[in-house]
Write an enzyme that holds these catalytic residues in place. Structure first.
Site, PDB file in Angstrom:
ATOM      1  N   MET A  30       0.844  -1.196   0.000  1.00  0.00           N
ATOM      2  CA  MET A  30       0.000   0.000   0.000  1.00  0.00           C
ATOM      3  C   MET A  30       0.880   1.247   0.000  1.00  0.00           C
ATOM      4  O   MET A  30       1.644   1.470   0.947  1.00  0.00           O
ATOM      5  CB  MET A  30      -0.926   0.007   1.220  1.00  0.00           C
ATOM      6  CG  MET A  30      -2.007  -1.064   1.162  1.00  0.00           C
ATOM      7  SD  MET A  30      -2.937  -1.204   2.697  1.00  0.00           S
ATOM      8  CE  MET A  30      -1.732  -2.083   3.723  1.00  0.00           C
ATOM      9  N   THR A  31       0.781   2.025  -1.055  1.00  0.00           N
ATOM     10  CA  THR A  31       1.584   3.231  -1.176  1.00  0.00           C
ATOM     11  C   THR A  31       1.170   4.255  -0.119  1.00  0.00           C
ATOM     12  O   THR A  31      -0.016   4.534   0.058  1.00  0.00           O
ATOM     13  CB  THR A  31       1.412   3.845  -2.570  1.00  0.00           C
ATOM     14  OG1 THR A  31       1.902   2.920  -3.536  1.00  0.00           O
ATOM     15  CG2 THR A  31       2.165   5.156  -2.702  1.00  0.00           C
ATOM     16  N   GLN A 106       8.034  -4.785  -2.997  1.00  0.00           N
ATOM     17  CA  GLN A 106       7.359  -4.740  -4.283  1.00  0.00           C
ATOM     18  C   GLN A 106       8.156  -3.780  -5.173  1.00  0.00           C
ATOM     19  O   GLN A 106       8.330  -2.608  -4.840  1.00  0.00           O
ATOM     20  CB  GLN A 106       5.923  -4.247  -4.156  1.00  0.00           C
ATOM     21  CG  GLN A 106       5.187  -4.308  -5.500  1.00  0.00           C
ATOM     22  CD  GLN A 106       3.806  -3.714  -5.428  1.00  0.00           C
ATOM     23  OE1 GLN A 106       3.661  -2.495  -5.325  1.00  0.00           O
ATOM     24  NE2 GLN A 106       2.788  -4.556  -5.493  1.00  0.00           N
ATOM     25  N   TYR A 154       0.038  -0.076 -14.250  1.00  0.00           N
ATOM     26  CA  TYR A 154       1.399   0.448 -14.190  1.00  0.00           C
ATOM     27  C   TYR A 154       2.227  -0.181 -15.314  1.00  0.00           C
ATOM     28  O   TYR A 154       1.706  -0.912 -16.145  1.00  0.00           O
ATOM     29  CB  TYR A 154       1.981   0.239 -12.796  1.00  0.00           C
ATOM     30  CG  TYR A 154       1.239   1.031 -11.746  1.00  0.00           C
ATOM     31  CD1 TYR A 154       1.238   2.420 -11.780  1.00  0.00           C
ATOM     32  CD2 TYR A 154       0.501   0.395 -10.747  1.00  0.00           C
ATOM     33  CE1 TYR A 154       0.529   3.160 -10.840  1.00  0.00           C
ATOM     34  CE2 TYR A 154      -0.205   1.125  -9.801  1.00  0.00           C
ATOM     35  CZ  TYR A 154      -0.184   2.505  -9.844  1.00  0.00           C
ATOM     36  OH  TYR A 154      -0.888   3.246  -8.928  1.00  0.00           O
TER      37      TYR A 154
END
Length: 346
Positions: A30-31, A106, A154
């Site tokens: 989770m950014t 990630q 992305y």
């Protein structure tokens, strides 16, 4: 069956390559943009440590960007290159391992500024090498594997999806041809880390710009898409869906992780609104949050071995002790997901 017996399958160890996870619960990436100038500090180490010491078996970090000019346009997203950032990640790894957890980064490239057709073959080769270099650094720092971010529109996924890949050379064309970019990244990472270091690939059908998008319309198409990725060296697939309980194709209750495991024989991670009473996309509408939800259906699927691991995102974001509370039957103590709660518990 008692509560303790019903949740036990979530807390069975799982062996993956040469590592063993203490539970089937994965912290989803989770950014957060909490790493100034791309450097994770002691607060980031504490953030991940709290989840590891509360029963999370595997942590997948927030997206960490590779060294490439287009990799990120956000200054506080962490890097996986450069002495300062790598030193910060070394501290994170130590903190998680001391808490008894496992952790993989990630590895991420956010995407082409225009579209993937703008990249020359030399540009592509440079990006492939940047992924491999970050993978090598991850191994050197003591991470337990890597995850390649190939989902949600992305860069890797931009090559996968026909609507964002107009190329007419060997990096475009039919479904198998469009996997070539990912295949080259996977193969380069495999050469960098060796044969026994785990490589996870996260992929999705949906895109941030189109929730109804499909890479594969049928199990046969999905099998065709996955085969070259397996051959390239993927050890596990992280199958991103918006709602884990929804069937992926008509005529079967299997979700995306279930189909992926059935078609490839590889272990899979399911994800998608686990532990919340609404799908995650609704959480961002004005003033809306979510309460915790029962996980009986999730456990039944896990016990049927439809998938192997369960990634939890926002429920763990707001509540570091979510896993231990589930394990110990302290469901009344679970913290609902709200923006204010998130601010206090990062």
């Amino acid at each position: 069956m008692t509560y303790a017996q019903s949740v036990q399958s979530l807390f069975k160890p799982f062996t993956f390559g040469k590592i063993t996870l203490s539970s089937r619960i994965v912290m989803a990436p989770m950014t957060r943009q909490f790493s100034p100038d791309g450097v994770p500090g002691s607060d980031v180490a504490d953030y991940y440590r709290r989840r590891a010491e509360n029963g999370v078996g595997l942590i997948v970090t927030e997206g960490t960007v590779v060294q490439h000019p287009d990799a990120s346009n956000q200054g506080n997203v962490p890097h996986l290159y450069g002495e300062a950032a790598l030193g910060g990640w070394a501290n994170v790894v130590t903190a998680v391992h001391e808490a008894g957890g496992r952790i993989i980064p990630q590895i991420w490239h956010m995407g082409a500024r225009g579209h993937v057709g703008d990249y020359s073959e030399s540009d592509i080769a440079s990006i492939v090498q940047s992924f491999a270099q970050s993978a090598l650094e991850a191994k050197r720092l003591g991470f337990d594997g890597i995850e390649l971010h190939g989902a949600h529109g992305y860069l890797i996924d931009q090559f996968f999806w026909e609507k964002t890949n107009p190329r007419t050379d060997s990096y475009g064309g039919d479904m198998v041809a469009r996997t070539r970019f990912a295949v080259e990244i996977i193969e380069a990472c495999r050469r960098a880390v060796g044969p026994e270091f785990p490589i996870v690939l996260r992929f999705s059908q949906w895109k941030a710009t189109d929730y109804t998008a499909k890479l594969a319309e049928s199990p046969a198409e999905l099998e065709k898409f996955l085969a070259p990725l397996v051959d390239a060296g993927v050890d596990m697939f992280h199958c991103s869906t918006r709602r884990f309980w929804e069937p992926e194709f008509e005529g079967s209750d299997l979700n995306l992780a279930g189909w992926t495991k059935k078609l490839t024989g590889k272990p899979t991670i399911t994800v998608g609104s686990v532990g919340l009473d609404g799908d995650f996309t609704s959480l961002f509408t004005e003033g809306k949050g979510a309460n915790h939800a029962k996980i009986d259906g999730l456990i039944e699927r896990l016990e049927r071995e439809e998938f192997d691991l369960v990634a939890v995102g926002r429920a763990l974001l707001v509540d570091p002790a979510w896993a231990s509370k589930i394990r110990d039957g302290r469901t009344a103590e679970l913290i609902p997901f709200t923006s204010e709660a998130v601010k206090t518990l990062y």
